[in-house]
Design a protein around this motif. Structure first.
Motif, mmCIF file in Angstrom:
data_model
loop_
_atom_site.group_PDB
_atom_site.id
_atom_site.type_symbol
_atom_site.label_atom_id
_atom_site.label_comp_id
_atom_site.label_asym_id
_atom_site.label_seq_id
_atom_site.Cartn_x
_atom_site.Cartn_y
_atom_site.Cartn_z
ATOM 1 N N HIS A 39 0.841 -1.196 0.000
ATOM 2 C CA HIS A 39 0.000 0.000 0.000
ATOM 3 C C HIS A 39 0.881 1.252 0.000
ATOM 4 O O HIS A 39 0.535 2.262 -0.617
ATOM 5 N N THR A 127 6.642 -6.120 10.067
ATOM 6 C CA THR A 127 5.615 -5.256 10.663
ATOM 7 C C THR A 127 4.828 -6.003 11.731
ATOM 8 O O THR A 127 4.660 -5.525 12.864
ATOM 9 N N THR A 150 -7.481 -8.645 5.666
ATOM 10 C CA THR A 150 -7.190 -9.186 4.334
ATOM 11 C C THR A 150 -6.166 -8.335 3.593
ATOM 12 O O THR A 150 -5.886 -8.587 2.423
ATOM 13 N N GLY A 152 -2.336 -7.188 2.698
ATOM 14 C CA GLY A 152 -1.157 -8.046 2.573
ATOM 15 C C GLY A 152 -0.492 -8.300 3.904
ATOM 16 O O GLY A 152 -0.131 -9.435 4.234
ATOM 17 N N VAL A 153 -0.338 -7.263 4.720
ATOM 18 C CA VAL A 153 0.313 -7.452 6.024
ATOM 19 C C VAL A 153 -0.616 -8.163 6.999
ATOM 20 O O VAL A 153 -0.192 -9.035 7.753
ATOM 21 N N THR A 173 -12.976 -7.717 7.962
ATOM 22 C CA THR A 173 -12.907 -7.442 6.538
ATOM 23 C C THR A 173 -14.207 -6.737 6.166
ATOM 24 O O THR A 173 -15.191 -6.868 6.889
ATOM 25 N N ARG A 174 -14.190 -6.011 5.062
ATOM 26 C CA ARG A 174 -15.454 -5.440 4.580
ATOM 27 C C ARG A 174 -16.071 -6.343 3.526
ATOM 28 O O ARG A 174 -17.086 -6.028 2.945
ATOM 29 N N SER A 175 -15.421 -7.467 3.238
ATOM 30 C CA SER A 175 -15.837 -8.336 2.134
ATOM 31 C C SER A 175 -16.156 -9.737 2.664
ATOM 32 O O SER A 175 -15.235 -10.505 2.958
ATOM 33 N N LYS A 178 -14.284 -12.842 1.575
ATOM 34 C CA LYS A 178 -12.908 -13.151 1.997
ATOM 35 C C LYS A 178 -12.867 -13.853 3.364
ATOM 36 O O LYS A 178 -11.796 -14.172 3.870
ATOM 37 N N ILE A 235 -1.175 0.458 13.216
ATOM 38 C CA ILE A 235 -0.195 0.141 12.169
ATOM 39 C C ILE A 235 -0.511 0.844 10.851
ATOM 40 O O ILE A 235 0.367 1.416 10.209
ATOM 41 N N THR A 260 3.122 2.799 15.521
ATOM 42 C CA THR A 260 4.354 2.211 14.978
ATOM 43 C C THR A 260 4.546 2.548 13.508
ATOM 44 O O THR A 260 3.572 2.709 12.762
ATOM 45 N N LEU A 315 -8.726 -6.836 -4.449
ATOM 46 C CA LEU A 315 -7.349 -7.149 -4.040
ATOM 47 C C LEU A 315 -7.334 -7.971 -2.746
ATOM 48 O O LEU A 315 -7.954 -7.594 -1.759
HETATM 49 N N1 LIG Z 1 3.282 0.907 10.394
HETATM 50 C C1 LIG Z 1 3.996 0.155 9.573
HETATM 51 O O1 LIG Z 1 5.174 -0.070 9.796
HETATM 52 C C2 LIG Z 1 3.342 -0.445 8.358
HETATM 53 C C3 LIG Z 1 4.000 -1.428 7.605
HETATM 54 C C4 LIG Z 1 3.330 -2.013 6.530
HETATM 55 C C5 LIG Z 1 2.044 -1.590 6.208
HETATM 56 N N2 LIG Z 1 1.462 -0.607 6.931
HETATM 57 C C6 LIG Z 1 0.092 -0.149 6.626
HETATM 58 O O2 LIG Z 1 -0.790 -1.251 6.791
HETATM 59 C C7 LIG Z 1 -1.895 -1.089 5.909
HETATM 60 C C8 LIG Z 1 -2.024 -2.340 5.057
HETATM 61 O O3 LIG Z 1 -0.959 -2.351 4.111
HETATM 62 P P1 LIG Z 1 -0.940 -3.380 2.891
HETATM 63 O O4 LIG Z 1 0.128 -2.981 1.969
HETATM 64 O O5 LIG Z 1 -0.916 -4.763 3.431
HETATM 65 O O6 LIG Z 1 -2.401 -3.050 2.281
HETATM 66 P P2 LIG Z 1 -3.199 -3.689 1.093
HETATM 67 O O7 LIG Z 1 -2.801 -5.101 0.861
HETATM 68 O O8 LIG Z 1 -3.166 -2.747 -0.057
HETATM 69 O O9 LIG Z 1 -4.681 -3.671 1.741
HETATM 70 C C9 LIG Z 1 -5.788 -3.808 0.903
HETATM 71 C C10 LIG Z 1 -6.998 -4.259 1.711
HETATM 72 O O10 LIG Z 1 -7.278 -3.380 2.784
HETATM 73 C C11 LIG Z 1 -8.675 -3.305 2.994
HETATM 74 N N3 LIG Z 1 -9.072 -1.895 2.935
HETATM 75 C C12 LIG Z 1 -8.805 -0.998 1.975
HETATM 76 N N4 LIG Z 1 -9.369 0.194 2.250
HETATM 77 C C13 LIG Z 1 -10.018 0.040 3.423
HETATM 78 C C14 LIG Z 1 -10.814 0.893 4.220
HETATM 79 N N5 LIG Z 1 -11.069 2.165 3.859
HETATM 80 N N6 LIG Z 1 -11.327 0.407 5.359
HETATM 81 C C15 LIG Z 1 -11.103 -0.868 5.729
HETATM 82 N N7 LIG Z 1 -10.367 -1.741 4.989
HETATM 83 C C16 LIG Z 1 -9.826 -1.276 3.864
HETATM 84 C C17 LIG Z 1 -9.352 -4.073 1.873
HETATM 85 O O11 LIG Z 1 -9.762 -5.333 2.382
HETATM 86 P P3 LIG Z 1 -11.322 -5.729 2.561
HETATM 87 O O12 LIG Z 1 -11.930 -5.646 1.211
HETATM 88 O O13 LIG Z 1 -11.245 -7.112 3.107
HETATM 89 O O14 LIG Z 1 -11.913 -4.774 3.541
HETATM 90 C C18 LIG Z 1 -8.239 -4.232 0.859
HETATM 91 O O15 LIG Z 1 -8.334 -5.422 0.105
HETATM 92 C C19 LIG Z 1 -1.624 0.175 5.092
HETATM 93 O O16 LIG Z 1 -2.288 1.257 5.697
HETATM 94 C C20 LIG Z 1 -0.132 0.345 5.201
HETATM 95 O O17 LIG Z 1 0.275 1.673 5.006
HETATM 96 C C21 LIG Z 1 2.074 -0.036 7.993
#
Ligand SMILES: NC(=O)c1ccc[n+]([C@@H]2O[C@H](COP(=O)([O-])OP(=O)(O)OC[C@H]3O[C@@H](n4cnc5c(N)ncnc54)[C@H](OP(=O)(O)O)[C@@H]3O)[C@@H](O)[C@H]2O)c1
Length: 326
Positions: A39, A127, A150, A152-153, A173-175, A178, A235, A260, A315
């Motif tokens: 993301h 993470t 759901t 990636g992390v 999840t909102r889906s 999944k 996170i 974090t 996704l």
């Molecule tokens: N703090 C850290 O060190 C750290 C490290 C890594 C990632 N992150 C953060 O962790 C989050 C996840 O990262 P990622 O790369 O794994 O994401 P990702 O795979 O792109 O996440 C996509 C999924 O998130 C859900 N989603 C999207 N928009 C949403 C919303 N408005 N409300 C609720 N769910 C939503 C959806 O799932 P559903 O359809 O199932 O709802 C979507 O399929 C991001 O915000 C990223 O910046 C933080």
């Protein structure tokens, strides 16, 4: 060598011919087989995330945060890593044919793991392992709530929570479609937040640890389901950067609210985290078979398709960019 870069004008990605990196005395040159997208790559493309070039010593327009591949060469001060070794790492400018990585950030990968799986693991593992252990200090039988499970992390977080001894894992999840995937990875309870709120679904005193990837308005509700002394690790902010929280509830339940990020962490802290994870890795990847969920694999030459996929509602898990051969 080829590297994925952000075009300054359009913010679209393009494959550019760039000089190969020099390796410093503590670095390792890795021939990249595949890179995982996150993301954060999407946010960077939209200009909503600061590049980490200062931390990782790559030009600010380079794309990618994690990769897997084989060691091609090692700097003179590197010990215990040899050319040919299969490795993965969270590192800047990862979507390139060659990357130079601080050897203390490398994680060894067993040959039984595929290059695509290895490319999708480093960011999620670091993470979620850090959040569960160093931040939340997970204890045996803790009930762990994972929001945005759901992502990636989050999908790796569900598996790690089980592997680290959680009593039960609750996933949101909102889906609804999944939910079965989350159950198959170890979630004992799945909440479809498009149909119900977390407190409505769980009631009070429902979790001891929360890994929150959603943030935004839904964050306000999380505390209503927390047990006294619960640890909430903030996170990700998939739903936005702002939330209104009930400070009376925070105080009354003596909750621990923990933020974090990897941005701005110094090298020594990252080295310690990677060393802890390296020690735990054989058990996590072997006995517990922790793996990323791969949504799709896209060739480097068609990286724009991968960027589009990161924005699509369907996704589920990691988009992996295939760059070379393992
Ligand atoms: N703090 C850290 O060190 C750290 C490290 C890594 C990632 N992150 C953060 O962790 C989050 C996840 O990262 P990622 O790369 O794994 O994401 P990702 O795979 O792109 O996440 C996509 C999924 O998130 C859900 N989603 C999207 N928009 C949403 C919303 N408005 N409300 C609720 N769910 C939503 C959806 O799932 P559903 O359809 O199932 O709802 C979507 O399929 C991001 O915000 C990223 O910046 C933080």
């Amino acid at each position: 060598m080829r590297a994925l870069v952000t075009d300054g004008q359009s913010s679209r990605w393009k494959v550019a011919e760039v000089p190969p990196p020099d390796i410093g005395s503590h670095e390792v040159l890795v021939e990249v087989a595949a890179a995982g997208l996150n993301h954060a790559d999407l946010l960077m493309r939209q200009g909503r995330y600061l590049p980490t070039s200062a931390d990782w010593n790559v030009p600010a327009n380079r794309v990618g945060f994690e990769m897997a591949g084989r060691v091609r060469a090692v700097g003179p001060d590197v010990r215990g890593i040899a050319p040919g070794q299969f490795v993965m790492a969270q590192t800047g400018g990862a979507c390139a044919e060659l990357v130079a990585v601080d050897h203390q950030l490398l994680l060894p990968v067993p040959e039984s793991v595929t290059a695509n799986d290895a490319a999708g693991l480093p960011s999620a593992l670091l993470t979620e392992y850090d959040a569960l252990t160093a931040r939340a200090r997970i204890r045996p039988a803790d009930r762990v709530l994972i929001t945005g499970a759901t992502s990636g992390v989050g999908l790796v977080g569900v598996q790690l929570a089980r592997a680290l001894g959680a009593g039960t894992v609750i996933a949101t999840t909102r889906s609804a479609a999944k939910a079965d995937l989350l159950r198959s990875l170890g979630a004992g309870h799945v909440i479809d937040t498009s149909a119900t709120g977390v407190v409505e679904a769980l009631g009070p005193d429902a979790y001891d640890v929360c890994l929150d990837h959603v943030g935004g308005a839904p964050f306000a509700e999380l505390m209503g389901a927390a047990a006294p002394l619960a640890r909430i690790v903030q996170i990700g902010r998939l739903a936005g950067d702002h939330a209104e929280i009930d400070l009376e509830l925070l105080a009354a339940r003596r909750l621990h609210l923990i933020g974090t990020t990897f941005r701005g962490r110094d090298a020594a802290e990252l080295h310690t985290l990677v060393a802890h994870l390296r020690a735990a890795l054989p058990g996590l990847l072997g006995e517990h078979h922790v793996r990323p969920v791969i949504d799709s694999v896209v060739d480097l030459t068609t990286a724009e398709d991968a960027a589009k996929r990161l924005t699509e509602p369907g996704l589920t898990g990691k988009v992996v960019l295939r760059i070379g051969r393992l």
